[in-house]
Design a protein around this motif. Structure first.
Motif, mmCIF file in Angstrom:
data_model
loop_
_atom_site.group_PDB
_atom_site.id
_atom_site.type_symbol
_atom_site.label_atom_id
_atom_site.label_comp_id
_atom_site.label_asym_id
_atom_site.label_seq_id
_atom_site.Cartn_x
_atom_site.Cartn_y
_atom_site.Cartn_z
ATOM 1 N N MET A 22 16.226 -24.757 -49.480
ATOM 2 C CA MET A 22 15.631 -23.996 -48.391
ATOM 3 C C MET A 22 15.483 -22.548 -48.856
ATOM 4 N N LYS A 23 14.249 -22.077 -48.832
ATOM 5 C CA LYS A 23 14.018 -20.684 -49.202
ATOM 6 C C LYS A 23 14.053 -19.826 -47.940
ATOM 7 N N ILE A 24 14.968 -18.865 -47.953
ATOM 8 C CA ILE A 24 15.145 -17.963 -46.827
ATOM 9 C C ILE A 24 14.667 -16.576 -47.255
ATOM 10 N N VAL A 25 13.684 -16.056 -46.538
ATOM 11 C CA VAL A 25 13.154 -14.733 -46.837
ATOM 12 C C VAL A 25 13.664 -13.758 -45.775
ATOM 13 N N LEU A 26 14.355 -12.727 -46.220
ATOM 14 C CA LEU A 26 14.831 -11.680 -45.325
ATOM 15 C C LEU A 26 13.869 -10.511 -45.441
ATOM 16 N N CYS A 27 13.434 -10.030 -44.300
ATOM 17 C CA CYS A 27 12.376 -9.034 -44.265
ATOM 18 C C CYS A 27 12.839 -7.805 -43.483
ATOM 19 N N CYS A 28 12.682 -6.632 -44.083
ATOM 20 C CA CYS A 28 13.030 -5.404 -43.367
ATOM 21 C C CYS A 28 12.066 -4.305 -43.787
ATOM 22 N N ALA A 29 12.395 -3.087 -43.484
ATOM 23 C CA ALA A 29 11.499 -1.972 -43.787
ATOM 24 C C ALA A 29 11.392 -1.748 -45.290
ATOM 25 N N GLY A 30 12.532 -1.727 -45.984
ATOM 26 C CA GLY A 30 12.491 -1.443 -47.410
ATOM 27 C C GLY A 30 13.105 -2.509 -48.297
ATOM 28 N N GLY A 31 13.872 -3.427 -47.709
ATOM 29 C CA GLY A 31 14.514 -4.467 -48.494
ATOM 30 C C GLY A 31 15.916 -4.113 -48.956
#
Length: 110
Positions: free
Chosen positions: A1-10
Motif C-alpha cells: 500500500m502506497k501512502i502519500v502524505l501531503c503538506c505545504a512543504g513536505g
C-alpha cells in the motif's frame, strides 16, 4: 500500500511519516513490506497520484481540498485529513488507523 502524505512543504509530514513507519514496524499484524510511504508538498501531488493507495492531508493544507479532489478523484483515491491535535502530537498510530479504515471503506465501495 502506497501512502502519500501531503503538506505545504513536505517537512513536518516527514516526521509524521517516520512515526507511521515505526507503528507498522512494531505492529504484530502489519507487515513492513506491504507499505511504502512518501511525504510531498501539495504542489507535486499530480506526479505522485497514479499509484497512490491513500492520501494523507496535513491540517495546514486542509483548505486546499478543492485543489486536491480533482487530482485524486479520477483515481478513486481515499484520503484522510489529519486533525490538528493528532498532527501536533505526531501520532502515527492514529493516522495509520485512519489510513487503513479509509482504504478498507474504499475497497468495500467497489
Amino acid at each position: 500500500m502506497k501512502i502519500v502524505l501531503c503538506c505545504a512543504g513536505g517537512f513536518s509530514t516527514t516526521m509524521l511519516m517516520d512515526n507511521m513507519k515505526a507503528v507498522v514496524k512494531k505492529s504484530a499484524k502489519l507487515n513492513e513490506d506491504d507499505f511504502s510511504f512518501i511525504a510531498i508538498p501539495v504542489d507535486i501531488l499530480q506526479s505522485e497520484v497514479e499509484d497512490c493507495d491513500v492520501l494523507v492531508i496535513g491540517p495546514q493544507i486542509a483548505h486546499k481540498l478543492d485543489y486536491i479532489k480533482p487530482i485524486i478523484e479520477p483515481y478513486h483515491i481515499p484520503y484522510v485529513i489529519v486533525d490538528q491535535e493528532v498532527y501536533g502530537k505526531m501520532d502515527g498510530a492514529t493516522v495509520m488507523k485512519q489510513v487503513l479504515i479509509a482504504r478498507r471503506k474504499a475497497d468495500m465501495a467497489k
